[in-house]
Design an enzyme around this catalytic site. Structure first.
Site, PDB file in Angstrom:
ATOM      1  CB  THR A   1      -0.926   0.037   1.238  1.00 16.53           C
ATOM      2  OG1 THR A   1      -0.096  -0.107   2.404  1.00 16.53           O
ATOM      3  CG2 THR A   1      -1.924  -1.105   1.198  1.00 16.53           C
ATOM      4  N   GLY A   2       2.136   1.152   0.295  1.00 18.47           N
ATOM      5  CA  GLY A   2       3.013   2.317   0.299  1.00 18.47           C
ATOM      6  C   GLY A   2       3.378   2.743  -1.119  1.00 18.47           C
TER       7      GLY A   2
ATOM      8  NE  ARG B   1      19.610  -0.892   0.827  1.00 18.16           N
ATOM      9  CZ  ARG B   1      19.044   0.305   0.802  1.00 18.16           C
ATOM     10  NH1 ARG B   1      19.667   1.343   1.348  1.00 18.16           N
ATOM     11  NH2 ARG B   1      17.867   0.501   0.225  1.00 18.16           N
TER      12      ARG B   1
ATOM     13  CB  CYS C   1      17.170   5.669  -4.691  1.00 23.70           C
ATOM     14  SG  CYS C   1      16.761   6.764  -3.325  1.00 23.70           S
TER      15      CYS C   1
ATOM     16  CG  HIS D   1      17.712  10.668  -6.384  1.00 26.53           C
ATOM     17  ND1 HIS D   1      16.588  11.385  -6.067  1.00 26.53           N
ATOM     18  CD2 HIS D   1      17.768   9.648  -5.476  1.00 26.53           C
ATOM     19  CE1 HIS D   1      15.986  10.821  -5.027  1.00 26.53           C
ATOM     20  NE2 HIS D   1      16.671   9.769  -4.651  1.00 26.53           N
TER      21      HIS D   1
ATOM     22  CB  THR E   1      10.141   6.014  -7.715  1.00 22.31           C
ATOM     23  OG1 THR E   1       9.709   6.580  -8.958  1.00 22.31           O
ATOM     24  CG2 THR E   1      10.194   7.091  -6.651  1.00 22.31           C
TER      25      THR E   1
END
Lengths: 361, 361, 361, 361
Positions: B12-13, B117, B157, B252, B339
């Site tokens: 849902t995010g 990570r 990202c 970015h 994204t």
């Protein structure tokens, strides 16, 4: 005290308008003459800037009816002002010639234009850093055969946000050898109309023509020494500048990483140096000098343009995020108001120093 | 070919929504399960994201009525999907434990979360750079006692816009020793609601919590070598990152200055290396792999977010302004879609590589 | 003169911060008490707003160490302040009850909350329009059994930019019958964090929850008459409001078309009415009253938020583009500063009127 | 099928670039000729637009080397194209004369310029509304002595977001008598460089020169009837338009309040009318016709520019927030893509209709 009469060349442009607005109510100076391109000459000032007055503050009523002179006609300024602020926008050659002509007519020139920045006997002033460069004025006058005239310039607005912090460190005994800076610059730096909004909505532009070259070369002159009637550049700092345009109206932000040449101060030591930093404009109590030229912000994520650009009436440099750099020694964020300290405000402070040093009369 | 069934944790995010949108019509994968926090569980997907569907594309109709599962309940996913994309937002400890639990239940995890990570036997994939890190999967399974499960992550990202250009140079025989980068990052990187508009109108914020640390440490792992069932980091490059938030929706941008360790290629040589760069995803013809992973733009002032972020369907890195650096050797501007390549698109490409390598079934 | 002690309820929020900033150096009032939610209570004010101080001006040093009280605990305020500004953010029922409790404890309440706007014996003040509604205070006290306490509210910020121009016309003998208004409202109206930047970059949102209803109903009460201890609404004007959120930090703009009920003044006649408009706050010389409550701008394309919101220290309404309307009679653009005149500044002016009318002590 | 050869007048400007981009891969048309001002003439197209190519999509490679013709020289176009899209930017008189000259040379003109909008025998097309206005072409040819040439124009982009919803209601038997609309228009409507970013950062400008007049007069012609070889305007709707410029790149939003002349449909009835609306372009299956010309969004706060402008490939109108109006009958928000449906896309759809009607050859 009778105020000193001031002329503004390029009075209808954005920098010219800023001069007019900032000089309103100035304790020492009053605008008595405005000049612009032949196209505007002969009109009342209010008509010449109609539809192009871009400041929040209304135009000072007493200047609205002043008739705009032709900036190319030096004789028109004679007798009308003691010195001029130059915000001319022409080819560099033309500006140099014209600024010289004003100086030759005994009208000193405090310039925002870049034309004379490379001239070896023209001081490029940041009043807190190199006020002693004014010692050049007699040599400049002698070399040009001017009696009372002079030309003094200011550096590019892009470097204002880190030159003072840098200088404070050097003065405190910590010379810097290398510096990499990335700027996020406000659109007002490009004047009006300037940057198209289609380039600034949901976008950044990682390029500003000529800006990186200026940012890399001008510090050498500002840190230079006066010798034999000229400024000998100091090339001890290597600088790499990445200049970016961002959707901000006013306020240039700079991300700086730097390496010290020798001794390396600690983080809190640096903050203390910056917070204690005062220089000639503060000692002389110049009207436009910020009380604290460098303001260190300890909050996370500061300085920011919309919160910090007006610090010290737009004349202070705000600094934050000082931290160790994994590649060089330290890194930080600097911010200054590009149309105030970086343009008209900086020019006025230069003129105040000239006045205090007796160069204006 | 029967498509592989995919679950989405954190559906849902914003990242979850991106997964759903990008997977629509995917040739290999189809979304068969969505899970989120207990608060959303039990609702139809369309109701759970009501008022929070933030994409231009409408929600795929066939998913609107899918009932949202509880992401904490691993058993609910068993039998419903072959592997999951994890876009969980919880405490790191919880995410690690939960992703492990999915893997233990024979459900592979392709994660966008940062929790794993740092885990030495979890590959942190950029498919064009370290596809061989997938060689770790057998060791990872052995160490954890998993049969078919696995955990693979993607890096932050913020580094996507320069890691690939950097790698292309290193692979071509020009190892890099030092790098200073300043980023201008889009607000979508912070999710939704994310960055308040009061911080982004006429402003930049020179700080993103945790981002600089990630940007400086993650490349070491990506460039690391597989040895003894773990990744041994490569610490040969020193990196200093300045991370800034700017009023850009997606994309970015990074300003990079770097120093070579030994041989220094020429400007045109570098451009040729970048333009010719292809790697495993291109060779395998993975569906989401951009044809040209690095696109060099010769125009002044490019790349720019609103013009270049969608290059290669948002999966390519755009680079421009390559020029000598007065402090290090070269400098350039890189840009990638945060994204897409930087989040859901990158995750999908990771899954495609896993499929091609036979890790998915 | 001893200054009147003021408390601020909801002191840590954006409106609370604005109160604190605007009251700094106020000639009549000084902040002596700050209160907020139980979560903030007990902390120093500077700690309670850490990372959330959103104003350009620094926090007043003398308030930084003030300990935040619990706004729900009325007894904590007793003896610490003569009256309070309420910027509470809770359920309406709770706010009404709490504001009443302060009034019952002899602490007058000047409220920014909407909770009591519908209460028939609570004046909803725009000081230039309905100062006579303060005549209700004795009846309000009697009805509630309060001795010195009271509750006074201000209307929604969205209507401030046209209520005063409208009232000036009605007072001059030109009653209005119908009005259609479309607003472009600043994000600060939604507080902090408020509107997500993803909704405001390259976007407008043509909806603000509850705003149109307030904009259409509140004028009836403001224009109402005091009768029998309550306000009897004036329903003679029909209003249709379209409320939009735009990427502007401060300053609500309104495009208004209106129809007169009877006589129709000419364009220059209206401008003259607006420019001559003065009312009770100006006559009383209240400290925060703008000298000229309505400023008419003759330039094309004005008023604009970034140029006009600070007119009259953010307390004046700027109006422009008055022209005939092809559907109704006239149309114009109005603009006011939503967090100054429209929120904290308006509240302070209300308190100044209360003081001048002897209601504060 | 051989494609029809198309020329573009004003090919270097923003609208010209949009034509080139949108026509790439068009099933019926192919660009074979580009023309611009004498300044650009003689250069390759890629050189003429160097530094001014503003689209996300790269310039089509096969057009990059096309030599730009002089748009003033009609003879240069003869034989090179079957018809032209005119995106000329000159004085209106000059455009009218030049468009006529192309028509006289047997080259039909599909124009985006406003010059011929007032010419009584020139159709001003919105293909879904007044396709029958093409019946004028024979009369137009006869009146001008043209054989195969013609001039067809499109209306201003500001009205596209509500004309179609309005027409759908009228066609369904619910004529409208009065309408007040307030627009929030994207900056791309002003071309490039267009609106200065200093006017769009933290600001709106409540004025667009000439836009309100066009918005109020053009609907009369579009709704007019063909009679005696000219269009007789329909003046039954009174319109008042407030046109504002907002910081949005693409997508005009309109807030509309309207009154019905007679019968008043219910809210759900209107939505049903809009959702069912189809017209000639859909029936003919024109390549650029949106499948659903009007898309109704039931979500709160939609339509929004950054989410809805690309609906129907930028050719559909998105509508939302239909609700009763306290002053008139109903109100709603409309949105359309101003440089797609509102400019080049609309022009291409016009040409497709001309082709389908046999006017192109």
């Amino acid at each position: 005290m009778r105020k000193i009469s001031v002329g503004i060349l390029g009075a209808t442009g954005m920098v010219g308008q800023n001069y007019i607005s900032l000089l309103e109510g100035h304790p020492w100076f009053e605008v008595s003459y405005v000049a612009a391109s032949p196209r505007s000459a002969g009109q009342k000032y209010k008509d010449a800037v109609k539809g192009r007055w871009h400041l929040t503050a209304d135009m000072p009523a007493h200047l609205a009816d002043l008739v705009v002179g032709d900036a190319n006609d030096v004789s028109a300024a004679v007798g009308k002002c003691d010195f001029v602020f130059s915000a001319l926008e022409m080819a560099k050659d033309e500006i140099r010639a014209l600024e010289n002509a004003y100086a030759a007519a005994d009208i000193g020139v405090v310039s925002n234009a870049s034309a004379h920045r490379g001239t070896v006997n023209v001081p490029m002033l940041i009043t807190e850093i190199n006020p002693h460069h004014l010692d050049l004025i007699p040599a400049q006058r002698a070399a040009n055969g001017w009696k009372k005239g002079f030309v003094v310039v200011k550096p590019n607005c892009s470097i204002q946000s880190y030159m003072m912090p840098l200088f404070a460190l050097q003065r405190a005994g910590f010379p810097v050898s290398r510096l990499i800076v990335s700027t996020m610059q406000a659109v007002s730096g490009a004047g009006y109309p300037g940057v198209p909004s289609l380039d600034m909505i949901d976008n950044v532009v990682p390029y500003i023509g000529g800006e990186e070259e200026k940012s890399e070369s001008e510090p050498s002159k500002i840190f230079g020494r006066v010798e034999g009637g000229v400024i000998v550049n100091d090339t001890s700092i290597k600088i790499s500048a990445h200049c970016n345009r961002v959707p901000v109206s006013d306020g240039h932000t700079a991300c700086v990483s730097l390496e010290f040449a020798a001794k390396k101060p600690g983080i809190e030591e640096i903050i203390a140096i910056w917070e204690a930093f005062r220089s000639v404009p503060q000692e002389l109590g110049l009207p436009s000098a910020p009380e604290r030229p460098i303001i260190y912000r300890r909050e996370e994520g500061r300085p920011q343009p919309n919160k910090d650009r007006d610090a010290g009436h737009g004349m202070a440099v705000s600094v934050g995020r000082l931290r160790p750099c994994p590649v060089f020694d330290i890194r930080f964020v600097g911010l200054s108001h590009n149309t105030n300290r970086g343009a008209a405000g900086g020019g006025i402070l230069n003129a105040e120093l000239l006045k205090a040093r007796g160069c204006l009369g």
